[in-house]
Design a protein around this motif. Structure first.
Motif, short mmCIF file in Angstrom:
data_model
loop_
_atom_site.label_atom_id
_atom_site.label_comp_id
_atom_site.label_asym_id
_atom_site.label_seq_id
_atom_site.Cartn_x
_atom_site.Cartn_y
_atom_site.Cartn_z
N UNK A 41 -9.15 16.80 -4.44
CA UNK A 41 -9.26 17.14 -6.07
C UNK A 41 -8.58 15.78 -6.76
N UNK A 42 -7.34 15.36 -6.07
CA UNK A 42 -6.66 14.30 -6.71
C UNK A 42 -7.53 13.12 -6.72
N UNK A 43 -8.00 12.81 -5.63
CA UNK A 43 -8.92 11.48 -5.48
C UNK A 43 -10.12 11.58 -6.38
N UNK A 44 -10.95 12.84 -6.36
CA UNK A 44 -12.06 12.98 -7.24
C UNK A 44 -11.55 13.03 -8.72
N UNK A 45 -10.75 13.69 -9.12
CA UNK A 45 -10.33 13.44 -10.45
C UNK A 45 -9.74 12.49 -11.12
N UNK A 46 -8.93 11.40 -10.21
CA UNK A 46 -8.36 10.38 -10.51
C UNK A 46 -8.37 9.20 -9.64
N UNK A 47 -9.79 8.78 -9.64
CA UNK A 47 -10.19 7.68 -8.69
C UNK A 47 -9.45 6.44 -8.99
N UNK A 48 -8.87 6.23 -10.27
CA UNK A 48 -8.10 5.19 -10.85
C UNK A 48 -6.83 4.92 -10.33
N UNK A 49 -6.39 6.36 -9.59
CA UNK A 49 -5.23 6.12 -8.87
C UNK A 49 -5.18 6.01 -7.49
N UNK A 50 -5.92 6.85 -6.78
CA UNK A 50 -6.32 7.04 -5.42
C UNK A 50 -7.70 6.79 -4.84
N UNK A 80 0.85 -1.36 0.06
CA UNK A 80 -0.14 0.02 0.10
C UNK A 80 0.76 1.48 0.00
N UNK A 81 0.30 2.41 -0.25
CA UNK A 81 0.82 3.55 -0.37
C UNK A 81 0.21 4.87 -0.01
N UNK A 82 0.78 5.76 0.68
CA UNK A 82 -0.08 7.07 1.11
C UNK A 82 1.08 8.13 0.70
N UNK A 83 0.31 9.00 0.18
CA UNK A 83 0.80 10.32 -0.22
C UNK A 83 0.54 11.50 0.69
N UNK A 84 1.35 12.19 1.50
CA UNK A 84 1.11 13.24 2.19
C UNK A 84 1.49 14.65 1.52
N UNK A 85 0.43 15.24 1.33
CA UNK A 85 0.60 16.85 1.02
C UNK A 85 1.24 17.50 2.33
N UNK A 86 2.08 18.53 1.80
CA UNK A 86 2.70 19.31 3.00
C UNK A 86 3.54 18.17 3.65
N UNK A 87 4.19 17.54 2.98
CA UNK A 87 4.87 16.39 3.58
C UNK A 87 5.99 16.68 4.75
N UNK A 88 6.56 17.80 4.83
CA UNK A 88 7.63 18.11 5.91
C UNK A 88 6.76 18.40 7.03
N UNK A 147 -7.69 1.23 -4.20
CA UNK A 147 -8.42 0.78 -2.83
C UNK A 147 -6.90 0.78 -1.85
N UNK A 148 -5.68 0.61 -2.40
CA UNK A 148 -4.84 0.47 -1.36
C UNK A 148 -3.62 1.47 -1.57
N UNK A 149 -4.21 2.53 -2.23
CA UNK A 149 -3.63 4.09 -2.18
C UNK A 149 -4.44 5.17 -1.48
N UNK A 150 -3.67 5.92 -0.82
CA UNK A 150 -4.27 6.85 0.15
C UNK A 150 -3.63 8.30 -0.36
N UNK A 151 -4.36 9.39 -0.09
CA UNK A 151 -3.76 10.63 -0.29
C UNK A 151 -4.41 11.30 1.01
N UNK A 198 -14.86 6.09 -3.86
CA UNK A 198 -13.70 6.61 -3.08
C UNK A 198 -14.22 6.24 -1.64
N UNK A 199 -13.12 5.77 -0.87
CA UNK A 199 -13.36 5.78 0.82
C UNK A 199 -12.96 7.08 1.11
N UNK A 200 -13.60 7.85 2.09
CA UNK A 200 -13.14 9.03 2.56
C UNK A 200 -13.11 9.16 3.94
N UNK A 201 -12.31 9.87 4.42
CA UNK A 201 -12.09 10.14 5.97
C UNK A 201 -11.90 11.73 6.04
#
Length: 174
Positions: free
Chosen positions: A94-103, A1-9, A78-82, A132-135
């Motif tokens: 935006x990323x999830x909504x526009x690209x549910x095939x990725x996230x 699985x993968x998780x992408x954090x925006x504002x990563x630092x 389903x194994x990729x989160x943002x 998409x599963x949302x939190x």
């Protein structure tokens, strides 16, 4: 699985995300996961105003293919989160909504859905968000984030989307 954090630092330097993830893996609470910590060059432009489409393309068309080439990650959305807060929460949605095939897992924290007269939220309202599963998480002291997050949660509920919402209220700032 993968998780992408925006504002990563912020997640690595302030929130201790790497320690938290390492502990969760060590305690068998989660399986090993690839965490990607992304920082914008121009936060407002890339996350909220002006360069949002270009930034989204960078993530989807350049970063994700590079990650897939260089790391063994699931290609199942389903194994990729943002995730990300505020403007980064807007970019997350935006990323999830526009690209549910990725996230397929989306966790916007206190998302700035008010940006551009709520254009993204209005677009999402007339679209299917059930793939998409949302939190969605926010505090009650910042308007319009609070009212917009409530509206967004109601929208997800009406659509029958899989989601968890969390609204936090404290009596005073510490």
């Amino acid at each position: 699985p993968l998780i992408l954090y925006h504002d990563g630092s912020d997640y690595t330097d302030i929130a201790g995300a790497t320690t938290i993830l390492n502990n969760l893996v060590a305690w068998d609470r989660i399986e090993p996961i690839l965490a990607i910590f992304v920082n914008p060059l121009d936060r407002e432009a890339e996350y909220a105003f002006g360069d949002t489409d270009r930034f989204t393309r960078l993530i989807v068309e350049e970063l994700m293919p590079w990650i897939e080439t260089n790391y063994h990650v699931s290609q199942n959305p389903a194994r990729r989160a943002v995730t990300g807060p505020s403007y980064a929460g807007l970019a997350t949605a935006r990323h999830c909504f526009q690209h549910p095939e990725e996230f397929g897992l989306c966790a916007p924290f206190s998302p700035s859905l008010w940006v551009s007269d709520r254009a993204l939220m209005d677009e999402m309202e007339s679209s299917d968000l059930t793939n998409i599963r949302w939190y969605v998480d926010w505090g009650t002291y910042e308007e319009p984030i609070c009212s917009d997050s409530r509206r967004f949660s109601s929208m997800l509920e009406k659509q029958g989307a899989s989601f968890v919402r969390s609204e936090e209220h404290t009596s005073e700032l510490q």
